[in-house]
Write an enzyme that holds these catalytic residues in place. Sequence first.
Site, PDB file in Angstrom:
ATOM      1  N   GLU A 281       0.847  -1.193   0.000  1.00 12.84           N
ATOM      2  CA  GLU A 281       0.000   0.000   0.000  1.00 12.84           C
ATOM      3  C   GLU A 281       0.883   1.244   0.000  1.00 12.84           C
ATOM      4  O   GLU A 281       1.819   1.318   0.800  1.00 12.84           O
ATOM      5  CB  GLU A 281      -0.929   0.040   1.229  1.00 12.84           C
ATOM      6  CG  GLU A 281      -1.937   1.169   1.113  1.00 12.84           C
ATOM      7  CD  GLU A 281      -2.936   1.221   2.276  1.00 12.84           C
ATOM      8  OE1 GLU A 281      -2.842   0.380   3.196  1.00 12.84           O
ATOM      9  OE2 GLU A 281      -3.786   2.120   2.243  1.00 12.84           O
TER      10      GLU A 281
ATOM     11  N   GLY B 184       3.304   2.529  10.788  1.00  6.04           N
ATOM     12  CA  GLY B 184       3.020   1.676  11.943  1.00  6.04           C
ATOM     13  C   GLY B 184       2.897   0.198  11.616  1.00  6.04           C
ATOM     14  O   GLY B 184       3.575  -0.647  12.207  1.00  6.04           O
ATOM     15  N   ALA B 185       2.030  -0.104  10.672  1.00  4.44           N
ATOM     16  CA  ALA B 185       1.759  -1.507  10.373  1.00  4.44           C
ATOM     17  C   ALA B 185       0.900  -1.572   9.125  1.00  4.44           C
ATOM     18  O   ALA B 185       0.463  -0.532   8.623  1.00  4.44           O
ATOM     19  CB  ALA B 185       1.015  -2.165  11.531  1.00  4.44           C
ATOM     20  N   MET B 186       0.646  -2.794   8.646  1.00  5.59           N
ATOM     21  CA  MET B 186      -0.110  -2.933   7.394  1.00  5.59           C
ATOM     22  C   MET B 186      -1.039  -4.134   7.469  1.00  5.59           C
ATOM     23  O   MET B 186      -0.639  -5.223   7.877  1.00  5.59           O
ATOM     24  CB  MET B 186       0.895  -3.068   6.238  1.00  5.59           C
ATOM     25  CG  MET B 186       0.254  -3.249   4.886  1.00  5.59           C
ATOM     26  SD  MET B 186      -0.719  -1.783   4.405  1.00  5.59           S
ATOM     27  CE  MET B 186      -1.985  -2.574   3.428  1.00  5.59           C
ATOM     28  N   GLU B 187      -2.276  -3.895   7.007  1.00  2.63           N
ATOM     29  CA  GLU B 187      -3.369  -4.844   7.215  1.00  2.63           C
ATOM     30  C   GLU B 187      -3.493  -5.927   6.147  1.00  2.63           C
ATOM     31  O   GLU B 187      -4.600  -6.436   5.909  1.00  2.63           O
ATOM     32  CB  GLU B 187      -4.681  -4.051   7.272  1.00  2.63           C
ATOM     33  CG  GLU B 187      -5.119  -3.419   5.925  1.00  2.63           C
ATOM     34  CD  GLU B 187      -4.757  -1.943   5.774  1.00  2.63           C
ATOM     35  OE1 GLU B 187      -3.790  -1.499   6.421  1.00  2.63           O
ATOM     36  OE2 GLU B 187      -5.436  -1.251   4.997  1.00  2.63           O
TER      37      GLU B 187
ATOM     38  N   HIS C  79      -6.339  -1.872  15.280  1.00  5.27           N
ATOM     39  CA  HIS C  79      -6.578  -1.136  14.033  1.00  5.27           C
ATOM     40  C   HIS C  79      -6.386  -2.049  12.815  1.00  5.27           C
ATOM     41  O   HIS C  79      -7.260  -2.146  11.955  1.00  5.27           O
ATOM     42  CB  HIS C  79      -5.631   0.068  13.977  1.00  5.27           C
ATOM     43  CG  HIS C  79      -5.762   0.887  12.746  1.00  5.27           C
ATOM     44  ND1 HIS C  79      -6.526   2.030  12.691  1.00  5.27           N
ATOM     45  CD2 HIS C  79      -5.235   0.745  11.497  1.00  5.27           C
ATOM     46  CE1 HIS C  79      -6.462   2.545  11.471  1.00  5.27           C
ATOM     47  NE2 HIS C  79      -5.676   1.780  10.726  1.00  5.27           N
ATOM     48  N   GLU C  80      -5.247  -2.720  12.767  1.00  6.03           N
ATOM     49  CA  GLU C  80      -4.972  -3.564  11.587  1.00  6.03           C
ATOM     50  C   GLU C  80      -5.945  -4.727  11.531  1.00  6.03           C
ATOM     51  O   GLU C  80      -6.405  -5.117  10.459  1.00  6.03           O
ATOM     52  CB  GLU C  80      -3.530  -4.067  11.590  1.00  6.03           C
ATOM     53  CG  GLU C  80      -2.462  -2.985  11.717  1.00  6.03           C
ATOM     54  CD  GLU C  80      -2.596  -1.829  10.741  1.00  6.03           C
ATOM     55  OE1 GLU C  80      -3.140  -2.021   9.649  1.00  6.03           O
ATOM     56  OE2 GLU C  80      -2.162  -0.710  11.096  1.00  6.03           O
TER      57      GLU C  80
HETATM   58  N1  B3K Z   1      -2.993   1.027   5.645  1.00  5.06           N
HETATM   59  C1  B3K Z   1      -1.677   1.173   6.199  1.00  5.06           C
HETATM   60  C2  B3K Z   1      -1.007   2.433   5.817  1.00  5.06           C
HETATM   61  C3  B3K Z   1      -0.297   2.351   4.548  1.00  5.06           C
HETATM   62  C4  B3K Z   1       0.509   3.610   4.317  1.00  5.06           C
HETATM   63  C5  B3K Z   1       1.035   3.654   2.916  1.00  5.06           C
HETATM   64  N2  B3K Z   1       1.845   4.831   2.668  1.00  5.06           N
HETATM   65  C6  B3K Z   1      -1.687   1.070   7.679  1.00  5.06           C
HETATM   66  C7  B3K Z   1      -2.944   1.457   8.324  1.00  5.06           C
HETATM   67  O1  B3K Z   1      -3.451   2.546   8.231  1.00  5.06           O
HETATM   68  O2  B3K Z   1      -3.529   0.599   8.925  1.00  5.06           O
HETATM   69 ZN    ZN Z   2      -5.385   1.876   8.744  1.00  2.96          ZN
END
Ligand code: B3K
Ligand code: ZN
Length: 865
Positions: free
Chosen positions: A128, A268-271, A304-305
Amino acid sequence: MLDAPIAATPHAAIQRGDYLPPDWLVPEIALDVTLDPARTHVRARLTVRRNGTHNRPLRLDGDGLNAFAVTIDGEELHDAWRMDGPALVIDLAGDDHLIETEVEIAPSLNSALMGLYESGGILCTQCEAEGFRRITFFPDRPDVLSRYTVRMEADKARYPVLLANGDAMDAGDLPAGRHYALWRDPFPKPCYLFAMVAGDLVANHGIFTTRSGRDIALGIWVRPEDLAKTDHAMQSLKASMAWDERVYGREYDLAIFNIVAVSDFNFGAMENKGLNIFNSRYVLADADTATDADFDAVAGVIAHEYFHNWSGNRVTCRDWFQLSLKEGFTVFRDQQFSADQGSAAVKRIEDVRALRAAQFPEDAGPLAHPIRPEAYIEISNFYTATIYNKGAEVIRMLRALLGADGFRAGTDLYFERHDGHAATCEDFIVAMEDATGADLAQFRLWYSQAGTPRVTAALDYDAPGGRARLTLTQTVPPTPGQPDKAPMPIPLKVALLGERSGQSIHAEQLVTLDAEVGEVLFDGLTERPVLSINRGFSAPIMLDSDRSAADLAFLSAHDDDPFARYEAMQQLMLQSLVGGVATGTIDHAPVIDAVRRTLTDPTLDAAFIAEAVLLPSEAMIGDQLGAVDPDAIHHVREALRVDLGRTLDHAWRDAYARTHANRYDYTPLAKGMRRLRTVALGFIAASGADDAARLAFDQFAQADNMTDRQGALGVLANGTAPERERALADFYARYRDDPLVIDKWFSAQALSTRADTATQVAALSRHPDFTIANPNRMRALIGAFAVNQRAFHDLAGGGYAFVADMILAVDRRNPQTAARLVPALGRWRRFEPARSAAMRAELERIIATPGLSKDVCEQVSKSLG
Ligand code: B3K
Ligand code: ZN
């Protein structure tokens, strides 16, 4: 230099209104990946289907890829495809085809941390928003949903664990010490949710049984030495899964849910579906190395994720203009979750503080944009506090307007209607309308208008008639590209307290101000009413009220809404500080009295007291002023802090003593005690008391947890006592092998209120442990310095040139990390003339540098424009 023309950005903007559905769909993709840090081979087989009636070619996005083989339905047709810049274009007759491409990529050279890259010997992905095109040729847009089959192959000794999205279908050994794994994800997903990890990892395994009785295999994968720090993440994950079932009726869908922690991560992290990849700072936590705030952040980000599995993955975004559809909603969901885990009042205070620190300045500056933007050049620049935090506030207002049940009916309908599809913000609003019958026509302005509305509230009391009239007025300030605004519907929770009785004399009522001016009448009043408004921070606005300092002090002692009570104290402090900066004189007495009252109120819990007695930050004071003079603000605020410390010495020492018990326990009560303890220590130190450094050092040395230790270190870092250097040296020696804790060591120094902080930060940037390659380390030193208003804006300290140099150096390796530093300089218009000119000159120097990334170029040119 100052008069040099501003270089126009050479990159084209993408417009929301230009959206067209994809020309080709890709129902299936099979990836065959032979992993190697220097040379990874990626073979992709795409089943493509023409979408609608047209004769346009298939266009596959690529970024830095070289196609060395392309076959169409099994044949190498050399003249059927061509490169168009980075993209691969294929002319196709007929509607259904099988396209195969082969590319080679080098994860170990990928310093942008987008696509497939290496972190501490682990190979991992981040796609993403547009990273998948750095792995293989594909229509890289969120409305192309595919079923993925992924075969991974690698050296078994180096990469014993091979993970991807979905279900594990097969695995086995191959000759020459190699092995493979086959994964299949049955849920169609956009490519930004693709993920793959290979590494020498171990897992904390768990099981979650869903409400329908399915057992989900949970795994939190880390380097072997980190395994002992994963229990909190596992508990948080299970709590999140149960919460989403209970509160939103959402159950997990696959049989496996994995989380992997890596040390090099842009945010932070990625879902990613079934395989979340995390910055290790949001996974690893134990009492010795993580503060209470870190524990809370781990729980919040895990939640959140996880919540994205429904709000983001099952229902995804049609295009990136809809980003807040998943992010605003999911932040709101994680805020609700965290509020349910501990003190809802303290959580709300923290959320509003974060909104004011990051989003309000953004909304008032050159990068202001609505939560659904109209145009972007680089989408990575739009993962902003506006999309996330203001987006969450907008969802919160919807819930306030529709009621908890109406809101839940709306989310149920939204999930049901759009499951498996790519949706828009408009779809979300329509689901809310259809489920409740509400008319949200005017509410849509919250999606299209940028800028923080300003509301004026005036209460006129007619004592003989026992009546009062509340007059509300709103203005929405102009923002770039939006000179004129329409009035917004602003939901304000309002109540009245009796001045004499200190009791509620008009219960809370929701008033929606939907025109420029509105009036509310109250009658049957038997004593003078004091206005409690925007309770719970029901709307993300700035409020000007005619309440006197005495009224605010009264509310800070009596308001029955904890947020409003905190807020009254903040406003009282702010009035006094802003007045002090303007006039040079300040009467500390009202603030000192109010703080004394809160500090010694036996009915209040420690966590609330700790939040309520903190002075607004220097940045927040600056946000209230026309032309910011950071020195003036610092001196006025410090003088009040010193006076508070001295005058209330007994009360601070009493608070310190009663929170002294030092046996670690992670409960809301114990957390509140620790928070108040360090806040009290800060005021004792501010008073200049002789024993302050010793107290702080004792707390530092005797602590059995990181919250107390880091709290004491932060207090010492602000001073000049010899204990400061001792504590910093001890801390460094103790944690030199733990990068997440060394980040704290850098931050404590970068956030110091000492006059020489800018010089110290420059020196720390030459420390052997500093590196621009790691985003956490960058944030810890440079990011922290840039929010230290006094130090960053110290004209003699050279902070502007230092940060500009950092931006330029980092931009060559990692544009996203570089672009995040630009807003600190981008706020140049807000500062007094000397600083303003110096900041602007650095932006001019950056924009004149050849070879800038799209990311930095967009942020700098908008900041200058
Ligand atoms: N969806 C990702 C963020 C991605 C950032 C890309 N530049 C994490 C989050 O919001 O949960
Ligand atoms: Zn998010």
